[in-house]
Scaffold this active site. Structure first.
Site, mmCIF file in Angstrom:
data_model
loop_
_atom_site.group_PDB
_atom_site.id
_atom_site.type_symbol
_atom_site.label_atom_id
_atom_site.label_comp_id
_atom_site.label_asym_id
_atom_site.label_seq_id
_atom_site.Cartn_x
_atom_site.Cartn_y
_atom_site.Cartn_z
ATOM 1 N N SER A 30 1.944 -3.742 -17.906
ATOM 2 C CA SER A 30 3.154 -3.163 -16.952
ATOM 3 C C SER A 30 4.401 -3.619 -17.169
ATOM 4 O O SER A 30 5.405 -3.220 -17.011
ATOM 5 C CB SER A 30 2.739 -3.118 -15.672
ATOM 6 O OG SER A 30 2.507 -4.424 -15.075
ATOM 7 N N GLY A 67 -1.489 -2.370 -15.873
ATOM 8 C CA GLY A 67 -2.780 -2.848 -15.598
ATOM 9 C C GLY A 67 -3.798 -3.430 -16.794
ATOM 10 O O GLY A 67 -4.731 -3.787 -16.355
ATOM 11 N N ASN A 96 -2.277 -9.798 -16.550
ATOM 12 C CA ASN A 96 -3.254 -9.216 -15.455
ATOM 13 C C ASN A 96 -4.742 -10.078 -15.510
ATOM 14 O O ASN A 96 -5.535 -10.334 -14.658
ATOM 15 C CB ASN A 96 -3.704 -7.816 -15.942
ATOM 16 C CG ASN A 96 -2.492 -6.830 -15.565
ATOM 17 O OD1 ASN A 96 -2.035 -6.961 -14.353
ATOM 18 N ND2 ASN A 96 -2.038 -6.172 -16.503
ATOM 19 N N ASP A 177 7.568 -5.544 -5.208
ATOM 20 C CA ASP A 177 6.205 -6.250 -5.236
ATOM 21 C C ASP A 177 6.330 -7.847 -5.868
ATOM 22 O O ASP A 177 5.308 -8.378 -5.673
ATOM 23 C CB ASP A 177 5.279 -5.496 -6.335
ATOM 24 C CG ASP A 177 5.728 -5.562 -7.749
ATOM 25 O OD1 ASP A 177 6.986 -6.151 -7.937
ATOM 26 O OD2 ASP A 177 5.391 -4.623 -8.240
ATOM 27 N N HIS A 180 7.144 -7.133 -10.982
ATOM 28 C CA HIS A 180 7.730 -6.489 -12.055
ATOM 29 C C HIS A 180 9.122 -6.621 -11.816
ATOM 30 O O HIS A 180 9.848 -6.497 -10.901
ATOM 31 C CB HIS A 180 7.289 -5.021 -11.950
ATOM 32 C CG HIS A 180 5.881 -4.954 -12.084
ATOM 33 N ND1 HIS A 180 5.072 -4.730 -11.069
ATOM 34 C CD2 HIS A 180 5.124 -4.953 -13.325
ATOM 35 C CE1 HIS A 180 3.900 -4.602 -11.647
ATOM 36 N NE2 HIS A 180 3.805 -4.498 -12.813
#
Length: 204
Positions: A30, A67, A96, A177, A180
């Protein structure tokens, strides 16, 4: 036009077409897919613009998937190499794995397999590293970061040690979040990747 001149002209056209066809495959998660951003804001899109501005003829294919883990990227890569036939693969995977607390050794094995596959397909590889936040513990965060360096050294591929270098501790450059980067941070990400990528581009 003499036959020799025609043959030379056709050869030059073929050479030019080959140069224009050089592909850079961005193989990430991502952080490269542009999660939370508008179309055209993610750093791989900015990379295409910079290449053009700098006089390079490469085409950027951003096949990053939000992801994605190193295991998922490893399973998908052979088909992508066959489809796009890239001259360069920017390998940006592992974040991840770390967020899930997976063993760095497994990540190392997957990164190694992807490097080997890319090289077997005739591609150069730029490995892009990541770091975990401190709440994952000193031992894990250190081992995670070291894994990218060890893989790069063992397989003699260039390394960008940390994709978010220079602004990881600036919350205003991240989405809500906290993971990012914002659109405003994308040029900084590109500058970091560019340092490792430019030596691989060869002549313009």
């Amino acid at each position: 036009m003499p036959l020799r001149s025609i043959a030379t002209f056709l050869f030059m056209l073929m050479f030019a077409g080959a140069a224009q066809a050089s592909t850079i495959l961005v193989w990430g998660d991502s952080l490269s897919a542009g999660y939370g951003l508008k179309p055209g804001e993610a750093w791989p899109t900015l990379l295409q613009t910079r290449l053009k501005d700098e006089g390079f003829r490469h085409t950027v294919v951003n096949a990053s998937v939000s992801g994605e883990t190193s295991a998922g990227g490893r399973s998908r890569l052979p088909a992508a190499l066959e489809q796009h036939k890239p001259s360069i693969v920017i390998l940006e995977l592992g974040a991840n794995d770390g967020l899930r607390g997976l063993r760095p050794q497994l990540m190392a094995e997957n990164l190694t397999a992807m490097i080997d596959a890319a090289r077997a397909a005739g591609s150069q590889v730029l490995l892009v590293g990541m770091q975990m936040p401190p709440n994952y513990g000193v031992t894990y965060t250190r081992r995670f970061a070291e894994t990218f360096t060890e893989v790069a050294q063992a397989h003699k591929v260039p390394l960008v040690p940390f994709l978010l270098d220079g602004f990881a501790h600036q919350p205003e450059l991240f989405l809500a979040d906290g993971i990012h980067p914002t659109a405003e941070a994308q040029p900084r990400v590109l500058d970091t990747v560019w340092q490792g990528l430019k030596p691989l581009l060869g002549r313009k």
